[in-house]
Design an enzyme around this catalytic site. Structure first.
Site, PDB file in Angstrom:
ATOM      1  N   SER A  44      -8.929  -9.915 -33.502  1.00 24.84           N
ATOM      2  CA  SER A  44      -9.281  -9.334 -34.802  1.00 24.84           C
ATOM      3  C   SER A  44      -9.360 -10.426 -35.864  1.00 24.84           C
ATOM      4  CB  SER A  44      -8.285  -8.248 -35.218  1.00 24.84           C
ATOM      5  OG  SER A  44      -6.978  -8.768 -35.233  1.00 24.84           O
ATOM      6  N   TYR A 156       5.232  -7.790 -46.655  1.00 26.56           N
ATOM      7  CA  TYR A 156       5.131  -8.770 -45.567  1.00 26.56           C
ATOM      8  C   TYR A 156       6.519  -9.372 -45.284  1.00 26.56           C
ATOM      9  CZ  TYR A 156       3.758 -13.166 -43.290  1.00 26.56           C
ATOM     10  OH  TYR A 156       3.648 -14.236 -42.434  1.00 26.56           O
TER      11      TYR A 156
END
Ligand code: UD1
Length: 332
Positions: A44, A156
């Protein structure tokens, strides 16, 4: 034409995110050490091109798959029977993680749980995890040591922090030898420069190579602990193969603060005809200084980041093919 290498009896290492920036360098290092490597990547954001030299090595196998898919990581463990998993797959953009919390959860936390559980079910001895200095947030006490209380200020950082806890929990409960490596600001060949939120060095390298001006946010006096990807890959390889490591978290950093203006100076010396840099206001919410303490990595992992920023930047610029000769830097 690269000669195919002979099969070895080295340790078996499963690398997730193998076609990515850090994953491909790590794969190359492990193969260089004589390990047998299975790389998995859904491509990806990674590129098969990054594995060009690995695919010429008979000790490397590649599987294109999303490791969060049903039973994917379990089947890879059942088939390959790795001694260690180096888990590098994830959503690397801090900004995108903030914009897509579900994706961040799936790729940066749920995936770690799947790796830990597959390791438990299939008797994998060790898991090495790509954690981040982002877990420290805007911590005031520099240099950052591993005992500092993590205070992530992004989703994150939260997912990286929680992943560390998952793996340490599997270490405490099932004896998984967990090594969580907190990378500081990584740079080098194969890093994606495309987003405005890409690492500053990859942006500078690309813009200098293309003859475009770079932008400095703020006055350039901000400092970071920049680590060359070759050093990161070496830390990963050590963490995967060094005998007798007990579960731990560990900074991967140089311990040397470098100003953004220094980075700029090195690139300008390599590209003397480049247009002048532009200056823009500092980005809101950004930290001024980040610096890690490298002592635990040296003591427990036997790892020292030994690439000097100047030579690391020079090698990076030359990998893009347009920088001046090394003499340009020597005389800068
Ligand atoms: C990193 C993350 C960021 C995250 C922060 C805190 C990356 C690439 N960035 O930022 O998303 O919020 O840690 O965990 O992972 N700069 C310029 N010009 C540019 C690009 C950047 O001057 O074209 C400056 C930035 O304003 C910053 C410095 O360079 O002051 C370093 O930027 P960056 O490479 O994004 O790293 P961090 O700021 O550490």
């Amino acid at each position: 034409m690269i000669a195919r290498t002979k099969p070895t009896n080295g340790p078996r290492i499963l690398v997730t995110g193998a076609a990515g920036f850090i994953g491909s360098h790590t794969t190359d290092q492990l193969l260089g050490l004589g390990c047998r490597v299975m790389g998995v990547d859904d491509l990806s954001t990674g590129h098969l091109m990054n594995l060009r030299s690995a695919t010429a090595n008979s000790n490397f196998r590649f599987v294109r798959a999303d490791i969060t898919g049903p039973n994917v990581i379990e089947e890879l463990c059942a088939g390959f029977r790795p001694d260690a998993i180096v888990h590098l797959a994830g959503l690397v953009s801090v900004v995108r993680a903030q914009e897509e919390p579900n994706l961040n959860y799936r790729l940066n936390l749920h995936a770690t749980h799947l790796v830990a559980e597959a390791a438990r079910l299939h008797g994998v001895r060790r898991a090495v995890f790509a954690s981040s200095a982002a877990i420290y947030g805007d911590h005031p006490d520099l240099p950052l040591t591993e005992s500092a209380l993590p205070q992530p200020i992004s989703l994150y950082g939260m997912a990286k922090r929680a992943s560390e806890e998952v793996l340490m929990g599997y270490g405490a409960s099932f004896g998984l030898e967990t090594v969580c490596l907190r990378y500081f600001n990584v740079y080098g060949p194969r890093q994606d420069p495309k987003s405005p939120y890409s690492g500053v060095i990859s942006i500078f390298a690309e813009r200098f190579a293309a003859g475009n001006p770079v932008t400095i946010f703020g006055d350039g006096s901000q400092t970071r602990d920049f680590v060359a990807v070759e050093d990161i890959a070496r830390a990963n390889a050590l963490a995967a193969t060094r005998p007798g490591l007990s579960p731990m978290v560990c900074n991967v950093c140089t311990g040397r603060p470098r100003r953004l203006l220094t980075v700029l100076d090195v690139f300008r010396s390599l590209h003397p005809d480049a247009p002048a840099p532009q200056f823009a206001p500092a980005r809101p919410g950004e930290i001024q200084h980040s610096l890690g303490n490298p002592e635990r990595a040296a003591d427990r992992l036997g790892f020292v980041a030994n690439t000097e920023l100047e030579s690391g930047l020079r090698a990076f610029a030359q990998s893009l093919g347009t920088a001046n000769s090394p003499q340009a830097l020597a005389t800068a």
